[in-house]
Design an enzyme around this catalytic site. Structure first.
Site, mmCIF file in Angstrom:
data_model
loop_
_atom_site.group_PDB
_atom_site.id
_atom_site.type_symbol
_atom_site.label_atom_id
_atom_site.label_comp_id
_atom_site.label_asym_id
_atom_site.label_seq_id
_atom_site.Cartn_x
_atom_site.Cartn_y
_atom_site.Cartn_z
ATOM 1 N N VAL A 7 0.862 -1.176 0.000
ATOM 2 C CA VAL A 7 0.000 0.000 0.000
ATOM 3 C C VAL A 7 0.900 1.227 0.000
ATOM 4 O O VAL A 7 2.077 1.158 0.359
ATOM 5 C CB VAL A 7 -0.974 0.036 1.209
ATOM 6 N N SER A 8 0.334 2.353 -0.403
ATOM 7 C CA SER A 8 1.139 3.560 -0.580
ATOM 8 C C SER A 8 1.270 4.411 0.680
ATOM 9 O O SER A 8 2.274 5.090 0.861
ATOM 10 C CB SER A 8 0.549 4.422 -1.692
ATOM 11 N N THR A 9 0.261 4.404 1.536
ATOM 12 C CA THR A 9 0.299 5.275 2.708
ATOM 13 C C THR A 9 -0.089 4.515 3.967
ATOM 14 O O THR A 9 -0.714 3.446 3.912
ATOM 15 C CB THR A 9 -0.674 6.460 2.557
ATOM 16 N N GLN A 12 -3.749 3.477 4.541
ATOM 17 C CA GLN A 12 -4.318 2.341 3.810
ATOM 18 C C GLN A 12 -3.999 1.050 4.555
ATOM 19 O O GLN A 12 -3.074 0.992 5.351
ATOM 20 C CB GLN A 12 -3.745 2.286 2.397
ATOM 21 N N ALA A 34 4.832 1.654 1.151
ATOM 22 C CA ALA A 34 5.833 2.471 0.454
ATOM 23 C C ALA A 34 5.133 3.294 -0.620
ATOM 24 O O ALA A 34 4.354 2.759 -1.403
ATOM 25 C CB ALA A 34 6.901 1.583 -0.169
#
Length: 64
Positions: A7-9, A12, A34
């Site tokens: 996941v990006s953040t 999430q 990441a």
């Protein structure tokens, strides 16, 4: 099978990706948070290094 989830953040969650990888039959799952803007993927690098020629790598989402 080996799975990879990202996941990006921090807001999430990896839960749905990990659940999908488990139901697909993944015995080993590498996961990380990441940003898509960063190129450093420590867990992805570990995941790829752990693969043997006959292994199958599964990702829950193609954009990961």
């Amino acid at each position: 099978m080996t799975g990879y989830a990202r996941v990006s953040t921090d807001g999430q969650t990896l839960d749905s990706q990990i659940e999908l990888l488990r139901t697909t039959g993944c015995e080993r799952i590498f996961s990380e948070t990441a940003s898509g803007a960063k190129t450093e993927r420590r867990e992805l690098r570990k995941c790829i290094a752990a693969l043997k020629p006959s292994d199958v790598l599964v990702v829950a989402r193609l954009d990961r």
